[in-house]
Design a protein around this motif. Structure first.
Motif, PDB file in Angstrom:
ATOM      1  N   THR A  96     106.165  62.818  59.449  1.00  0.00           N
ATOM      2  CA  THR A  96     104.883  63.241  58.724  1.00  0.00           C
ATOM      3  C   THR A  96     105.148  63.985  57.564  1.00  0.00           C
ATOM      4  O   THR A  96     104.171  64.241  56.677  1.00  0.00           O
ATOM      5  CB  THR A  96     104.030  64.193  59.644  1.00  0.00           C
ATOM      6  N   ALA A  97     106.304  64.065  57.206  1.00  0.00           N
ATOM      7  CA  ALA A  97     106.945  65.100  55.898  1.00  0.00           C
ATOM      8  C   ALA A  97     106.379  66.495  55.977  1.00  0.00           C
ATOM      9  O   ALA A  97     105.787  67.061  54.801  1.00  0.00           O
ATOM     10  CB  ALA A  97     106.615  64.314  54.787  1.00  0.00           C
ATOM     11  N   HIS A 124      99.551  65.633  52.161  1.00  0.00           N
ATOM     12  CA  HIS A 124      99.929  66.714  51.179  1.00  0.00           C
ATOM     13  C   HIS A 124     101.499  66.752  51.246  1.00  0.00           C
ATOM     14  O   HIS A 124     102.238  66.688  50.103  1.00  0.00           O
ATOM     15  CB  HIS A 124      99.640  67.988  51.693  1.00  0.00           C
ATOM     16  N   GLY A 125     102.109  66.421  52.254  1.00  0.00           N
ATOM     17  CA  GLY A 125     103.569  66.322  52.275  1.00  0.00           C
ATOM     18  C   GLY A 125     104.266  65.254  51.690  1.00  0.00           C
ATOM     19  O   GLY A 125     105.412  65.237  51.054  1.00  0.00           O
ATOM     20  N   TYR A 126     103.584  64.234  51.451  1.00  0.00           N
ATOM     21  CA  TYR A 126     103.933  62.742  51.197  1.00  0.00           C
ATOM     22  C   TYR A 126     103.778  62.863  49.523  1.00  0.00           C
ATOM     23  O   TYR A 126     104.538  62.391  48.940  1.00  0.00           O
ATOM     24  CB  TYR A 126     103.110  61.611  51.599  1.00  0.00           C
ATOM     25  N   ARG A 127     102.747  63.616  48.942  1.00  0.00           N
ATOM     26  CA  ARG A 127     102.761  63.940  47.821  1.00  0.00           C
ATOM     27  C   ARG A 127     103.937  64.794  47.071  1.00  0.00           C
ATOM     28  O   ARG A 127     104.130  64.647  45.868  1.00  0.00           O
ATOM     29  CB  ARG A 127     101.419  64.658  47.282  1.00  0.00           C
ATOM     30  N   LEU A 165     107.144  64.857  48.260  1.00  0.00           N
ATOM     31  CA  LEU A 165     108.308  64.208  48.665  1.00  0.00           C
ATOM     32  C   LEU A 165     109.659  64.286  47.739  1.00  0.00           C
ATOM     33  O   LEU A 165     110.794  64.419  47.798  1.00  0.00           O
ATOM     34  CB  LEU A 165     108.318  62.580  48.980  1.00  0.00           C
ATOM     35  N   ASP A 166     109.194  64.042  46.292  1.00  0.00           N
ATOM     36  CA  ASP A 166     110.215  64.187  45.289  1.00  0.00           C
ATOM     37  C   ASP A 166     110.802  65.521  45.182  1.00  0.00           C
ATOM     38  O   ASP A 166     111.929  65.836  44.997  1.00  0.00           O
ATOM     39  CB  ASP A 166     109.464  64.144  43.940  1.00  0.00           C
ATOM     40  N   LYS A 167     109.998  66.732  45.866  1.00  0.00           N
ATOM     41  CA  LYS A 167     110.714  67.982  45.876  1.00  0.00           C
ATOM     42  C   LYS A 167     111.396  68.266  46.981  1.00  0.00           C
ATOM     43  O   LYS A 167     112.438  69.135  47.412  1.00  0.00           O
ATOM     44  CB  LYS A 167     109.556  69.184  45.556  1.00  0.00           C
ATOM     45  N   TYR A 168     110.667  67.842  48.129  1.00  0.00           N
ATOM     46  CA  TYR A 168     111.123  68.356  49.617  1.00  0.00           C
ATOM     47  C   TYR A 168     111.967  67.273  50.185  1.00  0.00           C
ATOM     48  O   TYR A 168     112.546  67.754  51.492  1.00  0.00           O
ATOM     49  CB  TYR A 168     110.045  68.712  50.453  1.00  0.00           C
ATOM     50  N   GLU A 169     112.127  66.025  49.786  1.00  0.00           N
ATOM     51  CA  GLU A 169     112.877  64.934  50.645  1.00  0.00           C
ATOM     52  C   GLU A 169     114.296  65.458  51.082  1.00  0.00           C
ATOM     53  O   GLU A 169     114.666  65.138  52.226  1.00  0.00           O
ATOM     54  CB  GLU A 169     112.758  63.467  49.832  1.00  0.00           C
ATOM     55  N   PRO A 170     114.865  65.814  50.175  1.00  0.00           N
ATOM     56  CA  PRO A 170     116.259  66.432  50.328  1.00  0.00           C
ATOM     57  C   PRO A 170     116.407  67.023  51.636  1.00  0.00           C
ATOM     58  O   PRO A 170     117.261  66.942  52.482  1.00  0.00           O
ATOM     59  CB  PRO A 170     116.877  66.959  49.307  1.00  0.00           C
ATOM     60  N   PHE A 171     115.458  67.791  51.960  1.00  0.00           N
ATOM     61  CA  PHE A 171     115.346  68.966  53.066  1.00  0.00           C
ATOM     62  C   PHE A 171     115.168  68.060  54.333  1.00  0.00           C
ATOM     63  O   PHE A 171     115.598  68.321  55.317  1.00  0.00           O
ATOM     64  CB  PHE A 171     114.710  69.966  52.741  1.00  0.00           C
ATOM     65  N   PRO A 196      94.733  56.947  54.091  1.00  0.00           N
ATOM     66  CA  PRO A 196      94.942  56.249  52.988  1.00  0.00           C
ATOM     67  C   PRO A 196      96.042  55.330  53.099  1.00  0.00           C
ATOM     68  O   PRO A 196      97.022  55.444  53.827  1.00  0.00           O
ATOM     69  CB  PRO A 196      95.125  57.006  51.960  1.00  0.00           C
ATOM     70  N   GLU A 197      95.784  53.907  52.527  1.00  0.00           N
ATOM     71  CA  GLU A 197      96.734  52.916  52.795  1.00  0.00           C
ATOM     72  C   GLU A 197      98.227  53.352  52.046  1.00  0.00           C
ATOM     73  O   GLU A 197      99.403  52.731  52.570  1.00  0.00           O
ATOM     74  CB  GLU A 197      96.178  51.733  51.938  1.00  0.00           C
ATOM     75  N   LYS A 198      98.244  54.109  51.033  1.00  0.00           N
ATOM     76  CA  LYS A 198      99.402  54.402  50.462  1.00  0.00           C
ATOM     77  C   LYS A 198     100.325  55.372  51.557  1.00  0.00           C
ATOM     78  O   LYS A 198     101.445  55.234  51.756  1.00  0.00           O
ATOM     79  CB  LYS A 198      99.158  55.424  49.184  1.00  0.00           C
ATOM     80  N   SER A 199      99.529  56.312  52.304  1.00  0.00           N
ATOM     81  CA  SER A 199     100.223  57.113  53.410  1.00  0.00           C
ATOM     82  C   SER A 199     100.752  56.151  54.412  1.00  0.00           C
ATOM     83  O   SER A 199     101.735  56.338  55.072  1.00  0.00           O
ATOM     84  CB  SER A 199      99.115  58.259  53.897  1.00  0.00           C
TER      85      SER A 199
END
Length: 520
Positions: free
Chosen positions: A384-385, A431-434, A436-442, A493-496
């Motif tokens: 779910t990010a 919100h978490g998917y938007r 990801l550039d910032k938090y994906e490493p964690f 949303p389809e993007k999610s």
């Protein structure tokens, strides 16, 4: 006359200078030795004799190379002493003789008592790698046909992680408190179930893992979560019950603690932006798909102040600034929740929950119950990010070095049953998917640290990965469970959906990688 001769070579020509000191009536002449030197280095047109220089350098190089080869081939092998005065490297037998822990290795699969005798250990205190050398040496003497083994991918090396090896690799203060323990070897991996404060500790090693999966013994001890029947019952109750009281509580500013007509209570989550309501309810649906029962039952409802369901609290709703025709998430209120600290395997800068970490002798039965639920938490939060739980602690480490020692954000434990409750999942899937550039490493740091899973969760993930219909199922659940809200709240949303499908594949790949590392 006294003459001093300076011979220079500059720009491809040489020159000589005479200095007359006494006789000034004689014209200065170039001395014979300067003329010889000049003729030696000057060839046609005043160019230096480069061939002579090249020949000299080549001869020097060949001479040095020959001397080096001669010394290395014929001189050093004859010497028993390092030319620099160091003692020669010790042999393997010498290293083994310095180890002072005696750990007999069982020769069959029957249960045996394995004593560990700890004496003075100056070598191992200064050189911990000696204990590893001894452990590898013992393994090489094991009969692999009588013991379960682990094979690493693309390797012919076999290794076995018996409990006595784990103990031998621990620091001496820990080993000194474990002078005696009892073990059984019914399967691949084992762990500690009981503890004692005695200086002589009896440890019953029980079966904890089945490869990379928590064993049936562990699963049987885990607290019961919220079943599908309880979720269905809560959904029907919320749809048919009137709200009789609204008061502050349940976290954020516009959240409210609601009391329903039979005295049961619910946390009402109200947001101006619909994506947080979507994140909360679709994250709950996803937990049901995965069989993760750590999320409190939740259902959607529509705020309508004029209806019998909401009219008794119309004034309180206006004070809370809840607008009509707004969807809210009503989650079952749980009264016995306490904060939860992050388990020690995840507090380090390099978190790790591998099969070997489960074998830590300090791990008790209560720790195992938490770690088994944490394996689901890490998988769920990665899918779910969710950035409002463990990732929140990791991100804040840059300002607070002790952040990992603080209670985990939006995570609680039922003080009666021991169930971990995953709270506040509104940042998931949208919100978490938007961010990801910032938090994906964690997120990836936590997932990569995990190599122990619940089998039911892994099976559900494999099904979602194979069918690739996660988004379709979530949308169908929304239409089936909340038909009256379908026109008030957008679907996922389809993007999610595409991002979620990709993250399902990432978790599936992680499970397969762990299987290749730790399972035969």
């Amino acid at each position: 006359m006294i003459e001093i001769c300076f011979c220079f070579q500059c720009g491809g020509s040489s020159s000589a200078e005479s200095v007359t000191v006494i006789d000034t009536d004689r014209s200065p002449k170039m001395p014979s030795h300067c003329r010889w030197f000049n003729s030696l280095w000057t060839v046609r047109g005043g160019r230096p004799f480069k061939s002579l220089c090249f020949l000299t350098v080549s001869l020097a190089f060949c001479f040095g190379l020959g001397i080096g080869l001669f010394i290395s081939l014929y001189v050093l092998p004859l010497s028993t002493q390092d030319p620099f005065g160091h003692n020669p490297l010790p042999s393997n037998q010498f290293l083994y003789s310095q180890l002072e822990v005696s750990v007999p290795i069982p020769t069959n699969s029957d249960n045996q008592n394995i004593p560990i005798v700890v004496e003075s250990e100056p070598m191992k205190t200064r050189f911990p790698e000696f204990a590893q050398i001894e452990a590898l040496h013992r393994e090489s003497q094991l009969d692999s046909s009588k013991h379960p083994i682990l094979r690493r991918p693309n390797s012919n090396v076999q290794f076995l992680p018996p409990m006595n090896r784990i103990l031998a690799l621990h620091p001496s203060p820990l080993r000194e408190s474990m002078l005696k323990f009892t073990t059984s070897i019914p399967s691949l991996l084992h762990g500690i179930d009981e503890r004692s404060d005695s200086s002589i500790v009896e440890k019953n090693v029980v079966d904890l893992l089945d490869g990379i999966y928590w064993s049936e013994n562990v699963e049987a001890t885990l607290p019961k979560g919220f079943t599908n029947s309880e979720v269905d019952s809560w959904r029907q109750f919320v749809q048919n019950s009137s709200v009789v009281k609204v008061e502050e509580g349940c976290g954020r500013m516009q959240n409210r603690l609601l009391t329903l007509e039979n005295g049961r209570r619910a946390c009402g989550r109200y947001r101006q932006n619909s994506d947080q309501i979507q994140g909360e309810i679709f994250s709950f649906y996803l937990s049901q798909l995965l069989g993760i029962q750590n999320l409190a039952p939740s259902a959607l409802n529509l705020v309508q102040g004029q209806t019998p369901q909401w009219s008794p609290v119309q004034h309180e709703l206006s004070l809370a600034q809840w607008a009509d025709e707004k969807p809210v998430v009503l989650t079952q209120f749980l009264p016995n929740l306490i904060p939860v600290t992050i388990p020690s395997p995840f507090r380090d800068s390099k978190p790790s929950l591998q099969p070997g970490d489960v074998l830590n002798p300090t791990t008790g039965s209560q720790d195992i119950k938490q770690l088994a639920q944490w394996s689901d938490l890490i998988v769920f939060d990665y899918l779910t990010a969710n950035l409002d739980r463990v990732v929140n602690n990791l991100f804040n480490l840059q300002w607070n070095p002790s952040m990992m020692d603080a209670p985990a954000h939006n995570l609680a434990q039922d003080s009666v049953t021991g169930l971990l409750v995953f709270l506040d999942n509104e940042s998931g899937l949208l919100h978490g998917y938007r961010l990801l550039d910032k938090y994906e490493p964690f997120h990836r740091l936590m997932l990569d640290s995990l190599c122990v899973f619940r089998r039911s969760t892994a099976t559900a993930l494999e099904r979602l990965y194979r069918d690739k219909n996660t988004g379709k199922i979530l949308k169908k659940m929304f239409q089936e469970f909340e038909p009256q809200l379908y026109h008030y709240l957008p679907s996922l949303p389809e993007k999610s959906v595409k991002i979620l499908n990709h993250r399902v594949q990432v978790v599936y790949d992680q499970i397969k990688k762990c299987e290749s590392l730790y399972m035969p």
